[in-house]
Design a protein around this motif. Sequence first.
Motif, PDB file in Angstrom:
ATOM      1  N   GLY A 438       8.671   6.993  -3.320  1.00 58.64           N
ATOM      2  CA  GLY A 438       9.265   6.811  -1.998  1.00 58.64           C
ATOM      3  C   GLY A 438       8.715   5.640  -1.218  1.00 58.64           C
ATOM      4  O   GLY A 438       9.320   5.233  -0.232  1.00 58.64           O
ATOM      5  N   VAL A 439       7.552   5.096  -1.638  1.00 57.68           N
ATOM      6  CA  VAL A 439       6.950   3.969  -0.917  1.00 57.68           C
ATOM      7  C   VAL A 439       6.473   2.940  -1.935  1.00 57.68           C
ATOM      8  O   VAL A 439       5.839   3.294  -2.933  1.00 57.68           O
ATOM      9  N   TYR A 440       6.777   1.675  -1.673  1.00 61.13           N
ATOM     10  CA  TYR A 440       6.323   0.612  -2.570  1.00 61.13           C
ATOM     11  C   TYR A 440       5.065  -0.009  -1.975  1.00 61.13           C
ATOM     12  O   TYR A 440       5.100  -0.663  -0.931  1.00 61.13           O
ATOM     13  N   ASN A 441       3.946   0.186  -2.660  1.00 63.98           N
ATOM     14  CA  ASN A 441       2.640  -0.171  -2.091  1.00 63.98           C
ATOM     15  C   ASN A 441       2.011  -1.400  -2.727  1.00 63.98           C
ATOM     16  O   ASN A 441       0.797  -1.590  -2.636  1.00 63.98           O
ATOM     17  N   TYR A 442       2.795  -2.250  -3.338  1.00 64.21           N
ATOM     18  CA  TYR A 442       2.211  -3.420  -3.993  1.00 64.21           C
ATOM     19  C   TYR A 442       1.573  -4.362  -2.978  1.00 64.21           C
ATOM     20  O   TYR A 442       0.508  -4.913  -3.206  1.00 64.21           O
ATOM     21  N   PHE A 443       2.248  -4.542  -1.834  1.00 67.35           N
ATOM     22  CA  PHE A 443       1.731  -5.443  -0.805  1.00 67.35           C
ATOM     23  C   PHE A 443       0.840  -4.663   0.163  1.00 67.35           C
ATOM     24  O   PHE A 443       1.108  -3.500   0.471  1.00 67.35           O
ATOM     25  N   LYS A 444      -0.200  -5.327   0.640  1.00 59.99           N
ATOM     26  CA  LYS A 444      -1.124  -4.660   1.554  1.00 59.99           C
ATOM     27  C   LYS A 444      -0.499  -4.422   2.931  1.00 59.99           C
ATOM     28  O   LYS A 444      -0.779  -3.409   3.578  1.00 59.99           O
ATOM     29  N   ASP A 445       0.319  -5.384   3.388  1.00 58.60           N
ATOM     30  CA  ASP A 445       0.832  -5.303   4.758  1.00 58.60           C
ATOM     31  C   ASP A 445       2.332  -5.052   4.817  1.00 58.60           C
ATOM     32  O   ASP A 445       2.958  -5.201   5.863  1.00 58.60           O
ATOM     33  N   TYR A 446       2.952  -4.698   3.713  1.00 58.11           N
ATOM     34  CA  TYR A 446       4.398  -4.475   3.701  1.00 58.11           C
ATOM     35  C   TYR A 446       4.693  -3.323   2.745  1.00 58.11           C
ATOM     36  O   TYR A 446       4.420  -3.425   1.543  1.00 58.11           O
ATOM     37  N   CYS A 450      11.970   4.100  -0.061  1.00 59.70           N
ATOM     38  CA  CYS A 450      13.194   4.545  -0.723  1.00 59.70           C
ATOM     39  C   CYS A 450      13.413   6.005  -0.337  1.00 59.70           C
ATOM     40  O   CYS A 450      12.454   6.768  -0.164  1.00 59.70           O
ATOM     41  N   THR A 451      14.672   6.395  -0.193  1.00 57.76           N
ATOM     42  CA  THR A 451      14.955   7.789   0.184  1.00 57.76           C
ATOM     43  C   THR A 451      14.677   8.772  -0.951  1.00 57.76           C
ATOM     44  O   THR A 451      14.593   9.967  -0.731  1.00 57.76           O
ATOM     45  N   ARG A 452      14.567   8.248  -2.184  1.00 54.40           N
ATOM     46  CA  ARG A 452      14.417   9.090  -3.382  1.00 54.40           C
ATOM     47  C   ARG A 452      15.559  10.107  -3.474  1.00 54.40           C
ATOM     48  O   ARG A 452      15.394  11.207  -3.985  1.00 54.40           O
ATOM     49  N   HIS A 453      16.715   9.694  -2.996  1.00 55.42           N
ATOM     50  CA  HIS A 453      17.848  10.612  -3.029  1.00 55.42           C
ATOM     51  C   HIS A 453      18.282  10.826  -4.476  1.00 55.42           C
ATOM     52  O   HIS A 453      18.661   9.895  -5.182  1.00 55.42           O
ATOM     53  N   GLY A 454      18.253  12.047  -4.945  1.00 48.38           N
ATOM     54  CA  GLY A 454      18.685  12.399  -6.291  1.00 48.38           C
ATOM     55  C   GLY A 454      17.713  12.011  -7.372  1.00 48.38           C
ATOM     56  O   GLY A 454      18.017  12.191  -8.564  1.00 48.38           O
ATOM     57  N   HIS A 455      16.553  11.483  -7.027  1.00 49.31           N
ATOM     58  CA  HIS A 455      15.621  11.037  -8.068  1.00 49.31           C
ATOM     59  C   HIS A 455      14.208  10.989  -7.500  1.00 49.31           C
ATOM     60  O   HIS A 455      13.996  10.942  -6.284  1.00 49.31           O
ATOM     61  N   SER A 456      13.244  10.970  -8.399  1.00 49.16           N
ATOM     62  CA  SER A 456      11.833  10.729  -8.075  1.00 49.16           C
ATOM     63  C   SER A 456      11.081  10.627  -9.383  1.00 49.16           C
ATOM     64  O   SER A 456      11.596  10.967 -10.453  1.00 49.16           O
ATOM     65  N   GLY A 457       9.833  10.167  -9.330  1.00 46.24           N
ATOM     66  CA  GLY A 457       9.025  10.042 -10.540  1.00 46.24           C
ATOM     67  C   GLY A 457       9.371   8.799 -11.323  1.00 46.24           C
ATOM     68  O   GLY A 457       9.741   7.760 -10.751  1.00 46.24           O
ATOM     69  N   ASN A 458       9.273   8.881 -12.660  1.00 46.43           N
ATOM     70  CA  ASN A 458       9.531   7.736 -13.529  1.00 46.43           C
ATOM     71  C   ASN A 458      11.039   7.512 -13.668  1.00 46.43           C
ATOM     72  O   ASN A 458      11.765   8.373 -14.171  1.00 46.43           O
ATOM     73  N   ILE A 459      11.494   6.331 -13.242  1.00 42.91           N
ATOM     74  CA  ILE A 459      12.930   6.039 -13.176  1.00 42.91           C
ATOM     75  C   ILE A 459      13.266   4.907 -14.144  1.00 42.91           C
ATOM     76  O   ILE A 459      12.643   3.842 -14.114  1.00 42.91           O
ATOM     77  N   ASP A 460      14.251   5.149 -15.016  1.00 43.76           N
ATOM     78  CA  ASP A 460      14.729   4.078 -15.902  1.00 43.76           C
ATOM     79  C   ASP A 460      15.883   3.338 -15.242  1.00 43.76           C
ATOM     80  O   ASP A 460      16.342   3.688 -14.159  1.00 43.76           O
ATOM     81  N   VAL A 461      16.395   2.313 -15.927  1.00 41.23           N
ATOM     82  CA  VAL A 461      17.386   1.435 -15.308  1.00 41.23           C
ATOM     83  C   VAL A 461      18.703   2.155 -15.039  1.00 41.23           C
ATOM     84  O   VAL A 461      19.355   1.900 -14.012  1.00 41.23           O
TER      85      VAL A 461
END
Length: 769
Positions: A438-446, A450-461
């Motif tokens: 639900g949260v993209y934490n790659y950047f320190k300040d940004y 994602c709503t994770r609507h209908g999905h969560s965990g390991n997601i394929d294409v």
Amino acid sequence: MNQNERKTVARRMILLIAVACVIMGLYVMRLIFLQLVNGDDFKAKATNTTDYNFTVTAARGDIVDSAGRRIATTATSYNVVLNKLLMGDRDLDTMLQQIVELLRANGESWNDTLLIGQADAAGNYAFTDDDTSTSDQKQLADMKETLGLQQYATANDVMEMLVEKNDLQDFSPEWQRVLAGIHYEMDRQAFSNVNNFVMAENVSTLAVATIKEHSLQLPGVEIVETSARSYDQSDIIPAVLGRVGKITAEKWKVTDSNGQVTYPLREKGYNMNDVLGISGLESVYEDELRGKDGVETITRNSDGVIVDTKLTTVPEPGHTVQLTIDSNFQRAVDKALADNIDMINRVYNTGTMKAAAGAVVVLDVKDGSVLAASNYPSYDQNLYAANYSEYSSDPSLPLFNRALQGLYTPGSTFKPAVAVAALDSGLINQYSTVYCNGVYNYFKDYHPRCTRHGHSGNIDVITAIKWSCNIFFYDVGRRLTSDVYDAYAYKLGLGQRTGVEVSEAVGRLTTKNDSNYTASLDIQAAIGQGNTVVTPVQLATYAGTLANRGVRYRTHFVKAILDTNTGKVLQETQPEVMDVIEDRGDTFDLVRQGMIGMSETVSGLKNYPVTIACKTGTPQRSETYYVGSTRKHYTNTMMVAYGPAEDAEIAFGIVIEYGGGGARAGNLVADIFDAYYAMKDGSLAQQAEAEKEAEQAQQEDQAQTTDPAQAAAGQTTGNAAAQPAQMTPAADTAAPETAAEGEAQPAVQDEQQPAADTEQNPDAIAPEN
């Protein structure tokens, strides 16, 4: 007879012979004098005639739909034309007064482009130009230059010069202005013995009859039958068809930067008063639509008597331009778009902000031909001139060609392009996953979410496309970089010209060369935000390329050029491959599976009898509103789709301004597919004919019960008006620090919104932390 008598007879015979010889000699000498000495002079006098050639305008070619139904055609009209050669020694100004009076009596006007009004009570004149009009300013400048006046000359100076030049001093001020305007127009049209003057155009049959009744008093005043553009189906793609118009002074006389004057249209065979295409397909195919003018020759002898009039060159009509569009299908798509916008406003946008505009482009996947190009709102081609002020001031911008010129942030409809880039470049495969919490934490300040609507965990294409997982595309987009996924997006048809014959906006993709570029902009652009803007026709081309497994065809409106007389195909548009992405395996299969999965989550598509592949988008706009203390962005409805997914036939791009969730276009997609299959089996044409008959019957009933003036006043574009602040036709992107796939509009919180909308709208995201 004795000898004396014989001698007498002989003398007389000799005398007669001598007299005869003298007479014969005189005749011979006279003939020698006539034929040898002065033969050339007498021959010239005997044959001293002059031929005058006049242009006979050819009919303009038709524009027809794919089934041959006429959209733009030519209708007979009548012009009042002055032929100087036939006027003889009649006083020109007296005749002009007579003609003006006859035209006025029949409610007709005459050609007068002099930008000066009638004199006021004090006898002073004023210019009537528009200060903001470049054309008006150039016309004023050219007029003053032609008259030998300085550019600071006043309207009084111009009128004084025109009155003196045309010897109008003995006329009243009113008639001075009228006659000066006509003389000015005569000069602009180069009125002479070899060039007629079109004084009035498209006059009524009543005016024609009146002028013909006075023909004996008006020698040289002719009623010329000509052709004028008319539109049998004036609601069909008016913005694409474009307009025809008279040649302007700017186009007729061209002055380059060095002051050199040329007349390019005259060199191409046009006359000053000709009509030509000035925009759209009318302009692009001018050379095909324009016919070959004929020539009428009038022969006059040395005494000024007309001795012969004949058509020496027969005019040839222009060619017919056949479109790829079926007018019945186009009209069905127009209606489906209008109905969908109405539904969104009734069900979802129950607040003050309404969805008031949109566009749909439908393509044939097999060759890139345009099957429909809808704009909402639109306008009536036949009412363009009469209603121009109303159209141009309408805040909903009916004259704006959103389908080809509107620039919109694509939102999640861009995600399949990123998926193609990642799969084809080998960055990921079918089994690669990205963890979504639900949260993209790659950047320190940004930290976008994602709503994770209908999905969560390991997601394929496939799952990422189906549920529009932002985290997946944030991460994949960051690793790819915009350099890579932009390259694929370009090849798929986004951010570049599609190849349509008429003017289109190019749009742009987000690149590292952008002035506001930051590392975080790469991940925003990967979900179709950032600085990226595209057109609906690009979205349709992109969808068609996905359906064709990476083969992109040139998008086009014209099917063929036909001979107007025989219907023979002179030129046919062939499918043209513009670009190819070599499929290195299952790239497009996996993307298609994801898009099919998405259609199974969209109302109107999940139970459709034909398998449809689609991708929705809900991009943010720059405008915001508040729910309590929380600031939110208004959003557009976006969708790309194609089908049948297994062997696609049509593809399209959809944009609805302020429409909210992308899935709200689901029923619109279904309606378009319904119309397409109805067109294929012929039932759409039957339905259109029945609707036309019903409409005609309704109009007849209204005509019997409605005052004509009220009926005319009630004519509108048939489209909902919009709030001025709602309409932003140019690119509308969110600020970089907030740009992310859109949130819902205020009405999303309304009680009237169905609970199922959340499930149908997986593009919605939560704001960043």
